[in-house]
Scaffold this motif. Structure first.
Motif, PDB file in Angstrom:
ATOM      1  N   THR A 832      -4.044 -59.282 -91.327  1.00  0.00           N
ATOM      2  CA  THR A 832      -4.467 -60.117 -89.832  1.00  0.00           C
ATOM      3  C   THR A 832      -4.549 -61.401 -89.745  1.00  0.00           C
ATOM      4  OG1 THR A 832      -5.872 -58.089 -89.793  1.00  0.00           O
ATOM      5  CG2 THR A 832      -6.115 -59.767 -88.213  1.00  0.00           C
ATOM      6  N   LYS A 862      -9.483 -46.243 -91.225  1.00  0.00           N
ATOM      7  CA  LYS A 862     -10.413 -45.770 -90.452  1.00  0.00           C
ATOM      8  C   LYS A 862     -10.504 -44.145 -90.803  1.00  0.00           C
ATOM      9  CE  LYS A 862     -10.444 -43.683 -85.649  1.00  0.00           C
ATOM     10  NZ  LYS A 862     -10.121 -42.532 -85.984  1.00  0.00           N
ATOM     11  N   ASP A 913     -16.034 -56.919 -90.436  1.00  0.00           N
ATOM     12  CA  ASP A 913     -15.577 -55.605 -89.778  1.00  0.00           C
ATOM     13  C   ASP A 913     -13.906 -56.092 -89.622  1.00  0.00           C
ATOM     14  OD1 ASP A 913     -14.435 -53.711 -88.152  1.00  0.00           O
ATOM     15  OD2 ASP A 913     -16.542 -52.842 -87.716  1.00  0.00           O
ATOM     16  N   PHE A 915     -11.740 -54.163 -87.868  1.00  0.00           N
ATOM     17  CA  PHE A 915     -11.333 -54.034 -86.478  1.00  0.00           C
ATOM     18  C   PHE A 915     -11.632 -55.120 -85.639  1.00  0.00           C
ATOM     19  CE2 PHE A 915     -12.125 -50.005 -88.680  1.00  0.00           C
ATOM     20  CZ  PHE A 915     -10.883 -49.226 -88.564  1.00  0.00           C
ATOM     21  N   ILE A 916     -13.060 -55.654 -85.612  1.00  0.00           N
ATOM     22  CA  ILE A 916     -13.275 -56.754 -84.853  1.00  0.00           C
ATOM     23  C   ILE A 916     -12.709 -57.846 -85.229  1.00  0.00           C
ATOM     24  CG2 ILE A 916     -15.391 -58.353 -84.450  1.00  0.00           C
ATOM     25  CD1 ILE A 916     -17.006 -55.979 -84.838  1.00  0.00           C
ATOM     26  N   TYR A 917     -12.342 -58.121 -86.424  1.00  0.00           N
ATOM     27  CA  TYR A 917     -11.505 -59.478 -86.904  1.00  0.00           C
ATOM     28  C   TYR A 917      -9.940 -59.188 -86.360  1.00  0.00           C
ATOM     29  CZ  TYR A 917      -9.386 -62.950 -89.935  1.00  0.00           C
ATOM     30  OH  TYR A 917      -8.725 -64.032 -90.486  1.00  0.00           O
ATOM     31  N   VAL A 919      -9.069 -57.548 -83.414  1.00  0.00           N
ATOM     32  CA  VAL A 919      -9.184 -57.669 -81.981  1.00  0.00           C
ATOM     33  C   VAL A 919      -9.530 -59.155 -81.668  1.00  0.00           C
ATOM     34  CG1 VAL A 919     -10.540 -57.185 -80.061  1.00  0.00           C
ATOM     35  CG2 VAL A 919      -9.871 -55.322 -81.627  1.00  0.00           C
ATOM     36  N   ASP A 920     -10.195 -59.780 -82.521  1.00  0.00           N
ATOM     37  CA  ASP A 920     -10.510 -61.407 -82.350  1.00  0.00           C
ATOM     38  C   ASP A 920      -9.282 -62.063 -82.534  1.00  0.00           C
ATOM     39  OD1 ASP A 920     -12.903 -60.773 -81.630  1.00  0.00           O
ATOM     40  OD2 ASP A 920     -13.911 -61.300 -83.478  1.00  0.00           O
ATOM     41  N   THR A 921      -8.589 -61.575 -83.269  1.00  0.00           N
ATOM     42  CA  THR A 921      -7.196 -62.413 -83.802  1.00  0.00           C
ATOM     43  C   THR A 921      -6.045 -62.121 -82.653  1.00  0.00           C
ATOM     44  OG1 THR A 921      -7.600 -62.293 -86.028  1.00  0.00           O
ATOM     45  CG2 THR A 921      -5.390 -62.490 -85.569  1.00  0.00           C
ATOM     46  N   LYS A 923      -6.659 -61.630 -79.577  1.00  0.00           N
ATOM     47  CA  LYS A 923      -7.252 -62.274 -78.550  1.00  0.00           C
ATOM     48  C   LYS A 923      -6.715 -63.664 -78.599  1.00  0.00           C
ATOM     49  CE  LYS A 923     -11.220 -59.349 -77.093  1.00  0.00           C
ATOM     50  NZ  LYS A 923     -12.858 -59.291 -77.141  1.00  0.00           N
TER      51      LYS A 923
END
Length: 929
Positions: A832, A862, A913, A915-917, A919-921, A923
């Motif tokens: 990521t 997951k 996390d 998944f959050i990392y 999504v933030d990347t 974005k």
């Protein structure tokens, strides 16, 4: 140096003047590597005209020099003994073995053992011929002496390593058989004859220990040997000349012959007489042995045991071996049917009396209670003990043939209990009661699960065991405590009975007799484990611990420490008020145990085992108070001297236990003190010199230093911890002699640095990536590949741009992206991180590949989390199986065995996390459009 001058120097070694002694020893050290020195030393050893003390000094020097230099451990080391000197020693040592006094023969035997183990058969092919010639000549003793050493070289060898012994057997056993036969026929034989027969028995033992040589598969040959062994077994030991002293008596030549004969017959029966052997040849041998010899041997054994009934003498070891043979016969129908007619007399007139307290026990109890305790809890003593073998026989009998024997035996024991209860105090059979209690304790597992005895156990304890807590006889008080401990876990219908037993055991810790106190402490462990209401113990805990440490000051025994560990484990944080005192007492006990072990210089010394137990108990205490960090600050000064000393070569026997303490101290203390940092160089030195096997254990405190003392790790330059860590990791990672499994902690440590020092160790990214890629290209073990890939992932997460540039510079970026296999979370974060790079660093095609790989790994992660399996998920194994490797023919990624169930280690990434990392990347990427 000529012979007379050398003799003068050796004489000076014995001088009472320390300066003369030191000068002589220095002189010997200076000349020891000169040509012909060994030969001249041997000449002095065998010179009958020379003073015996001088010859002994020469023999010790000769032995030590050969042990160190004949065959150096390092093959590259310069050979200090020339081939001509070796030839001269080999040629001249043999003829004198039977001529020198036994004092010197022992030393020459050790030399010969070293030489034979190094040189036979390749460098000394003529040795076997010399043995054969002398077996036929007058030097039979010397030939047997050498043949014993030769056979012993192969005693524990198997498969191809045993090949030379086949020739030895083929060429010498016919000669040995003739000599054996002649010796057995001698009327009124001397002790010298016993010595020769003992040698033959030992040679036979070593030759058959692992497997029967083909030479003995010839039925006529084997029968000839068996007839001789049975002859030795049956014939009475000569009465004349037997020493009166029991210790000397058991070592007397003819009793030694009897012992080795029984030993050999036991080995043949238990290892090679098993009808379940699968090899047809071996099974045929087993059938023949069972049919022709097993019963005869048993008959001889039973006759030998009969002397015990009449108060005759039989060495403990012989009795023990015979009872082992009989125990092994219980499960065999044909043998058991032979045993049955004599079973009752064996059981009640021989075996049970062996279980009873006897005169020797009483003498030792009175004169040396410490030795009584040591023998009672020494596993090695059990190998020789008739009492242990008797208990084993009874246990095997009721386990395999319980239907016809358990009730009969219990009735016998109950009869003893009743006679004891009915007798007046001066006529009570105290020793028989002791044996009966021992039997009840030995059969506890069987009685706990067998009705009607199971439901009667509590009544039996109350009626026949608990009263002996107050016996006027010390050994019965001790036995009552031991039996109570054996049954502490039963379900007591009346909890008052459990409470009474517990308090009696605690009271026993203050008994005036040491063995009672020790048995009470051991029993206490079972009661603490079984205790449902800790309020039974809680009020007396301080006094109990006091008694405990009084006893530890008297006795060095690891079982004592086991009890303390159980108490600490049971009470957990409640031990906090006592933690400092406990650690102080255990540290003091540890130093006492170590001093005892060093003085005795025995690997199996109880002091050494107790020292290990002390450290384990300290670890248990530290773990129990782990949520009280301030306690660690108070405890540290007490433990620091132990850690400092035992992280050197002095602590090799306790290294693992000490590292666990270091791990606790560096993890649970509020901060890592400068004193604790002083241990870092000691661990690094140990790891570089001798402690590679302990690398996984060393990993834990090193992780703590870096993750909990990050600032000091980064800023300190004296010593430079970053450089120190690099030196160690790079040395291990680049060592081609180390197996993949040996270096697994190294990449984990690199990860620790990258994860905890983000943005502060840029200068180390390239060096660490270089050695990681280098090892990755030649590693074979899949789990190590996984770890190395995690290092790369962590580097990308640390600084994607910097790390990608390094991978491209090394020319491996494309290959690396085909290898995303393991730790899903770390790889997700690494990949990521790449997505956020500018287009000039990650072109469109590469971006697409990384994006797809990231999605695949996120899905795999997951699934894995959903399955609750953090070690290996089916999804990921499928992905991994499809992954390409640096080596096209590498298909070893096929076994769960490659994965290690490592202890979870804390990491800054634990809170990230993926998944959050991700999504933030994404974005962040969209914000550029």
């Amino acid at each position: 140096m000529d012979l007379p001058s050398l003799a003068v120097v050796l004489q000076a070694v014995l001088s009472p003047n320390p300066d003369e002694r030191k000068a002589a020893e220095q002189s010997l050290n200076q000349i020891q590597h000169t040509p012909q020195h060994l030969v001249r030393m041997l000449q002095i050893i065998v010179d009958n005209n020379c003073d015996l003390a001088v010859r002994q000094v020469a023999s010790i020097h000769f032995k030590n020099y050969i042990a160190k230099n004949w065959s150096p451990v390092d093959p590259d080391e310069h050979q200090k003994i020339s081939e001509s000197d070796k030839d001269a020693v080999r040629k001249n040592i043999l003829p004198f073995l039977s001529q020198v006094p036994s004092l010197l023969r022992v030393q020459l035997g050790e030399c010969l053992k070293t030489i034979i183990h190094a040189d036979y058969p390749e460098q000394w092919p003529s040795l076997l011929e010399w043995v054969k010639e002398n077996l036929l000549a007058s030097n039979v003793y010397g030939a047997l002496f050498v043949l014993r050493i030769l056979a012993r070289k192969y005693e524990f060898k198997s498969d191809d390593d045993r090949t030379p012994v086949y020739r030895i057997v083929d060429e010498t056993f016919p000669l040995l058989l003739n000599i054996f036969s002649r010796l057995v026929q001698i009327g009124d034989p001397s002790l010298e004859v016993a010595e020769l027969i003992k040698f033959i028995c030992k040679i036979f033992w070593s030759s058959i220990y692992m497997e029967i040589p083909k030479h003995l598969f010839d039925t006529h040959v084997f029968n000839a040997w068996m007839m001789l062994f049975l002859n030795i077994l049956e014939r009475p030991v000569p009465l004349e000349g037997q020493p009166a002293d029991p210790e000397l008596r058991k070592s007397w030549g003819w009793w030694k012959v009897k012992k080795w004969t029984v030993h050999i017959l036991n080995r043949l029966y238990t290892r090679f007489g098993d009808l379940k052997l699968k090899n047809p040849e071996s099974r045929a041998f087993a059938q023949a042995f069972q049919k022709n010899y097993a019963g005869k041997v048993m008959e001889c054994h039973l006759n030998l045991l009969n002397v015990i009934r009449s108060g005759g003498y039989l060495p403990d070891r012989v009795t023990n071996l015979i009872l082992q043979y009989l125990s092994n016969s219980i499960s065999k129908n044909s043998m058991y049917s032979l045993l049955q007619p004599r079973l009752d007399s064996l059981l009640f007139e021989i075996i049970f009396p062996l279980m009873c307290f006897n005169d020797n026990d009483q003498k030792l109890w009175d004169e040396d209670p410490h030795e009584y305790v040591r023998k009672g809890y020494d596993i090695i003593e059990d190998l020789y003990s008739p009492r242990t073998a008797s208990m084993d026989f009874v246990s095997e009998l009721v386990r395999k043939r319980g239907k016809e024997n358990l009730q009969k035996f219990i009735q016998f024991i109950v009869g003893i209990f009743n006679r004891y209860d009915e007798a007046t105090i001066e006529f009570k059979p105290y020793r028989q009661k002791d044996g009966a209690l021992l039997a009840i304790g030995a059969l506890c597992d069987k009685l706990k699960q067998t009705e009607p005895y199971k439901s009667e156990l509590e009544r039996m304890l109350v009626q026949h065991v608990f009263p002996e807590f107050n016996s006027p006889v010390g050994h019965l008080r001790a036995k009552a405590a031991w039996v109570a401990g054996q049954y502490a876990h039963i379900n007591f219908a009346d909890q008052n009975n459990f409470r009474k037993a517990l308090h009696s055991v605690v009271a026993g810790m203050r008994d005036p007799e040491l063995p009672v106190r020790v048995d009470s402490v051991f029993a206490l462990r079972s009661f603490v484990e079984a205790c449902r209401d800790l309020n039974e113990i809680r009020p007396i805990l301080p006094q109990l611990l006091d008694e405990f440490f009084k006893l530890m000051n008297e006795v060095e025994n690891e079982d004592l420490v086991f009890t303390l560990e159980t108490i600490v484990d049971k009470f957990g944080e409640e031990m906090a008020p006592y933690a400092l005192g406990l650690c102080h007492n255990l540290a003091a006990a540890f130093w006492r145990c170590m001093n005892t072990a060093e003085a005795d210089e025995e690997a199996d010394d109880p002091g050494a085992l107790a020292a290990v137990g002390c450290l384990r108990a300290i670890s248990t205490i530290l773990e129990s108070v782990s949520r009280i960090p301030q306690l660690f600050v108070q405890i540290e000064p007490t433990l620091l001297p132990i850690m400092r000393r035992m992280l050197t070569t002095d602590g090799q026997e306790v290294f693992e236990e000490v590292l666990e303490i270091v791990s606790f101290m560096t993890f649970f203390s509020p901060t890592i003190s400068m004193d604790m940092w002083s241990l870092w160089p000691l661990m690094m030195e140990a790891l570089s010199e001798w402690a590679i096997d302990f690398f996984p254990n060393i990993l834990v405190p090193l992780d703590n230093y870096v993750s909990r003392g990050t600032a000091h790790f980064l800023t300190c330059k004296a010593p430079d911890y970053q450089q120190s860590l690099w030196n160690m990791i790079s040395s291990i990672m680049t060592d081609k002699n180390l197996e993949d499994g040996d270096i697994e902690p190294a990449p984990k440590l690199i990860q620790v640095v990258f994860q905890n020092c983000k943005g502060q160790v840029d200068q180390w990214i390239e060096p660490y990536l270089r050695i990681t890629i280098d090892r990755l290209q030649r590693t074979e073990k899949s789990y190590l590949k996984c770890l190395l890939m995690q290092v790369i992932s962590d580097a990308l997460y640390y600084n994607a741009s910097l790390s990608l540039n390094i991978l491209q510079k090394l020319g491996v970026a494309a290959d690396v992206f085909n290898l995303w296999e393991q730790d899903k979370k770390v790889c997700c974060l690494g990949l990521t991180s790449l997505l956020a790079l500018p287009a000039d660093q990650l072109p469109g095609e590469a971006l697409g590949r990384v994006f797809r790989a990231t999605l695949d790994l996120l899905v795999a992660y997951k699934d894995q989390v959903a399955d609750g399996d953090e070690v290996d998920s089916i999804k990921l194994q499928k992905l991994a199986a499809q992954a390409k490797s640096f080596r096209p023919d590498d298909d070893d990624f096929d076994s769960d065995d490659d994965y290690s169930d490592d202890e979870e280690m804390q990491s800054p990434l634990d809170d990230v996390d993926p998944f959050i990392y991700f999504v933030d990347t994404i974005k962040g990427m969209w914000s550029f459009f």
